[in-house]
Design an enzyme around this catalytic site. Structure first.
Site: not given
Ligand code: 13P
Length: 253
Positions: A98, A235-236, A12-14, A174, A168, A214, A96
């Site tokens: 967010e 994510g990251g 997930n590149w966000k 994050g 999640e 994470s 998600h």
């Molecule tokens: P991180 O891997 O950056 O913690 O993000 C997880 C996430 O929200 C994937 O959708």
């Protein structure tokens, strides 16, 4: 019971990467040939067509991070399921945390989006997760059960196996604070139990449940060893090809 599920590692590149940066990362990822597990890359809307082109022939799936539940029309700023499939999207992240936290997405809206995604042949990756406050109050199980039940309300037994759930925990996203494999397994198992009670054990054994929060090249293998964790939503660590491809490698089990 025999595990009928293939692992899925989804990035997930966000809201990261410019066009040139996205092309560079996609080109690095296109080196993947016959990945040892299913792999998906969920880019910003803008880059989906490019992603589908650059990754064609690799087996890597391409997805979005959100979509509109409506079919088409006067919904300024929204993107429809038909638009996503028309540029080569295979899957879409829905609900998600967010989006729930910053853009007011509700359980009812998440449910509507899942139904629209399924009707267009897009694989929904449905996110659920508890806050730190909920975990510390001991209501993680109740919260997750309610989120899953509301998300899946009215989804048929035939369609449930086309849905992927991502657990999640919000406190792990994050933050560098990963759920332990035991904590993650406990909730993924609970989600499978909720699906089993509604759709039967056989269907629940076919639904993929991912962990996200994470997850990285160092901790992925331990998490992915757990029987109810069928992959990761990253994510990251999906923003650098070397890290992401190490996690993909850890999906080989
Ligand atoms: P991180 O891997 O950056 O913690 O993000 C997880 C996430 O929200 C994937 O959708």
């Amino acid at each position: 019971m025999e595990n009928k599920r293939k692992k899925l590692i989804a990035g997930n590149w966000k809201m990261n990467k410019t066009y040139d940066e996205a092309k560079a990362l996609l080109t690095e990822l296109s080196a993947v040939k016959n990945p040892p597990c299913d792999v998906a890359v969920c880019t910003p809307f803008l880059f989906i067509k490019e992603a589908a082109e650059i990754l064609s022939g690799t087996g890597v799936l391409v997805g979005a991070q959100n979509m509109c539940d409506k079919e088409s029309g006067a919904y300024t700023g929204e993107v429809s399921a038909a638009q996503l499939t028309s540029v080569g999207a295979d899957c879409v992240i829905i609900g998600h945390s967010e989006r729930r936290a910053y853009y007011g997405e509700t359980d009812a809206g998440v449910n509507a989006k899942i139904k629209t995604a399924l009707s267009h042949g897009l694989m929904p990756i449905v996110c659920v997760g508890e806050s730190l406050e909920m975990r510390e109050s001991g209501i993680t199980g109740e919260h997750i059960s309610i989120q899953v039940k509301l998300a899946l309300s009215g989804i048929s037994k035939e369609d449930i196996t086309k849905v992927t759930i991502a657990y999640e925990p919000i406190w792990a996203i994050g933050t560098g604070k990963t759920a332990t494999p035991e904590e993650a397994e406990e909730v993924c198992g609970l989600i499978r139990g909720v699906i089993s009670s509604r759709y039967g054990a056989d269907a629940s054994e076919r639904v993929r449940i991912l962990y996200g929060g994470s997850m990285n090249a160092k901790n992925a293998a331990e998490l992915l060893k757990k029987p109810d964790i069928d992959g990761g939503l990253i994510g990251g660590a999906s923003l650098k090809s070397a890290d992401f491809l190490k996690i993909v490698e850890a999906g080989k089990q």
